[in-house]
Design a protein around this motif. Structure first.
Motif, PDB file in Angstrom:
ATOM      1  N   CYS A  74      34.660  41.678  42.404  1.00  0.00           N
ATOM      2  CA  CYS A  74      35.520  40.506  42.536  1.00  0.00           C
ATOM      3  C   CYS A  74      36.916  40.934  42.985  1.00  0.00           C
ATOM      4  CB  CYS A  74      35.592  39.772  41.196  1.00  0.00           C
ATOM      5  SG  CYS A  74      36.724  38.367  41.226  1.00  0.00           S
TER       6      CYS A  74
ATOM      7  N   CYS B  56      35.857  33.272  38.747  1.00  0.00           N
ATOM      8  CA  CYS B  56      37.052  33.159  39.587  1.00  0.00           C
ATOM      9  C   CYS B  56      36.840  32.132  40.695  1.00  0.00           C
ATOM     10  CB  CYS B  56      37.399  34.515  40.191  1.00  0.00           C
ATOM     11  SG  CYS B  56      38.008  35.703  38.973  1.00  0.00           S
TER      12      CYS B  56
ATOM     13  N   CYS C 139      33.978  36.355  41.875  1.00  0.00           N
ATOM     14  CA  CYS C 139      32.878  36.178  40.938  1.00  0.00           C
ATOM     15  C   CYS C 139      32.760  34.697  40.564  1.00  0.00           C
ATOM     16  CB  CYS C 139      33.082  37.044  39.697  1.00  0.00           C
ATOM     17  SG  CYS C 139      34.463  36.546  38.649  1.00  0.00           S
TER      18      CYS C 139
ATOM     19  N   CYS D 262      39.497  39.614  39.713  1.00  0.00           N
ATOM     20  CA  CYS D 262      39.505  40.192  38.366  1.00  0.00           C
ATOM     21  C   CYS D 262      38.851  41.575  38.323  1.00  0.00           C
ATOM     22  CB  CYS D 262      38.809  39.251  37.389  1.00  0.00           C
ATOM     23  SG  CYS D 262      37.022  39.149  37.595  1.00  0.00           S
TER      24      CYS D 262
END
Ligand SMILES: [Zn+2]
Length: 55
Positions: free
Chosen positions: A6, A38, A35, A9
């Motif tokens: 990701c 997110c 992801c 994050c």
């Protein structure tokens, strides 16, 4: 090849390819991955192609 990671994050997928629940976005010629969590948090900015500076 590293596993899909990701861009926000740093969460890593179990596979090289991003899962279907992940979102992809291309900014400045670079492919970014988000992801599922997110992507949900940022779905409006991703779909709207808004300026991401506020991230
Ligand atoms: Zn994430």
């Amino acid at each position: 090849m590293p596993n899909a990671t990701c861009s926000l994050c740093g969460h890593q997928a179990d596979t090289e390819e991003a899962p279907l629940t992940w979102a992809t976005s291309v900014e400045n010629g670079r492919k970014l991955l988000y992801c599922d969590r997110c992507a949900r948090d940022n779905v409006r900015s991703i779909e709207g192609k808004l300026d991401s500076a506020w991230w």
